[in-house]
Every structure is written in structure tokens, then in C-alpha cells.
Design a protein around this motif. Structure first.
Motif, PDB file in Angstrom:
ATOM      1  N   GLU A   7       0.863  -1.299  -0.034  1.00 19.91           N
ATOM      2  CA  GLU A   7       0.056   0.118  -0.126  1.00 19.91           C
ATOM      3  C   GLU A   7       0.955   1.320   0.089  1.00 19.91           C
ATOM      4  OE1 GLU A   7      -3.408  -0.115  -0.257  1.00 19.91           O
ATOM      5  OE2 GLU A   7      -2.984  -2.128  -0.470  1.00 19.91           O
ATOM      6  N   HIS A  46      -7.256   3.166  -8.985  1.00 19.53           N
ATOM      7  CA  HIS A  46      -7.247   2.136  -8.011  1.00 19.53           C
ATOM      8  C   HIS A  46      -7.251   2.577  -6.689  1.00 19.53           C
ATOM      9  CE1 HIS A  46      -6.351  -0.870 -11.078  1.00 19.53           C
ATOM     10  NE2 HIS A  46      -5.629  -0.086 -11.704  1.00 19.53           N
ATOM     11  N   HIS A  50      -8.083   0.407  -2.571  1.00 20.69           N
ATOM     12  CA  HIS A  50      -6.856   0.290  -1.383  1.00 20.69           C
ATOM     13  C   HIS A  50      -7.261   1.302  -0.250  1.00 20.69           C
ATOM     14  CE1 HIS A  50      -4.560  -2.367  -4.011  1.00 20.69           C
ATOM     15  NE2 HIS A  50      -5.057  -1.414  -5.076  1.00 20.69           N
TER      16      HIS A  50
END
Length: 135
Positions: A7, A46, A50
Motif C-alpha cells: 500500500e 485504483h 486500496h
């Protein structure tokens, strides 16, 4: 192609993509490199998956860095880079001017670097306070 990132690595990649696209496109007006905008958009798309919803906004179906992202310190990093480059370029240009813009070779390279170092030292002490222009 698949790339596995943590991450934190993904977050850093967002920063790098934004900075790169900003450098390439920020001064181009309507003549932007659209392919870089598209890559940036794909990366930012994206973010929700996340847990980074606050970093992206969708405008006309395109993912864009959000105002929160842009105001979160990224432009300070860009400004730090610009300041550094400004003084380095100015120092070299002034040093070359002092040397009458003669071609630089092995015989005068150390003179150039010494002059650049002197200007950099001056700028570190005083910024542009001691620069004046003859009119």
C-alpha cells in the motif's frame, strides 16, 4: 502486466506519477501529453480499492487526483525541487557569463565549477537579495 506493490509503495507511485505528469504537462496548456494524463488516471482509479478514496475524484468518468491529494504537500515537494533547480541553473548561467560563455573543456572546467560553487554559497546565505540588474 501485473506489478505487486505494498500500500505504501502504491501511495508513493501515485506521488511519482503526479509529479511526472505535472512536470510534463503543467506548462503545456491545451497541448498536453494526453497519454500521461491517461496513465495517471488509471493509477488513481485504483485508489478506492486500496482505501485511498480521499486521494481521487472522478470527473466525467476519469479518475483525477483530488484537491485533498494536491493540497497534501505534493506541491511543496515540487516547489523545493524548482527552487533548487532555479539556483543551480542561475549559478551556472552566471558562472558561464563571467567566463564570457567560452566553451567548457578540461582546461577550464574547474574554473567553471569553482564559480558555480561560489554563486551557490552566496545563494545559500542570501537567496537573491544581492542580485541586481543594470538598467
Amino acid at each position: 502486466m501485473n506489478i505487486e506493490l505494498t500500500e505504501m509503495e502504491f501511495r508513493r507511485l501515485l506521488d511519482m506519477a503526479y509529479i511526472g505528469n505535472w512536470v510534463l504537462n503543467s506548462t503545456r496548456g491545451s497541448d498536453r501529453f494526453i497519454d500521461y494524463d491517461n496513465i495517471e488516471s488509471r493509477l488513481f482509479s485504483h485508489c478506492p480499492a486500496h482505501g485511498m478514496d480521499s486521494l481521487v475524484e472522478f470527473i466525467d468518468g476519469m479518475a483525477r487526483p483530488s484537491a485533498a491529494f494536491e493540497q497534501g504537500g505534493i506541491h511543496e515537494a515540487i516547489a523545493d525541487y524548482e527552487d533548487s533547480m532555479f539556483f543551480e541553473i542561475l549559478a551556472e548561467e552566471l558562472a558561464r557569463r563571467d567566463m564570457d560563455f567560452e566553451p567548457i573543456g578540461p582546461e577550464n572546467f574547474s574554473e567553471l565549477t569553482n564559480r558555480i560553487d561560489e554563486y551557490i554559497a552566496e545563494f545559500e546565505l542570501n537567496g537573491i537579495d544581492n542580485i541586481s540588474l543594470d538598467k
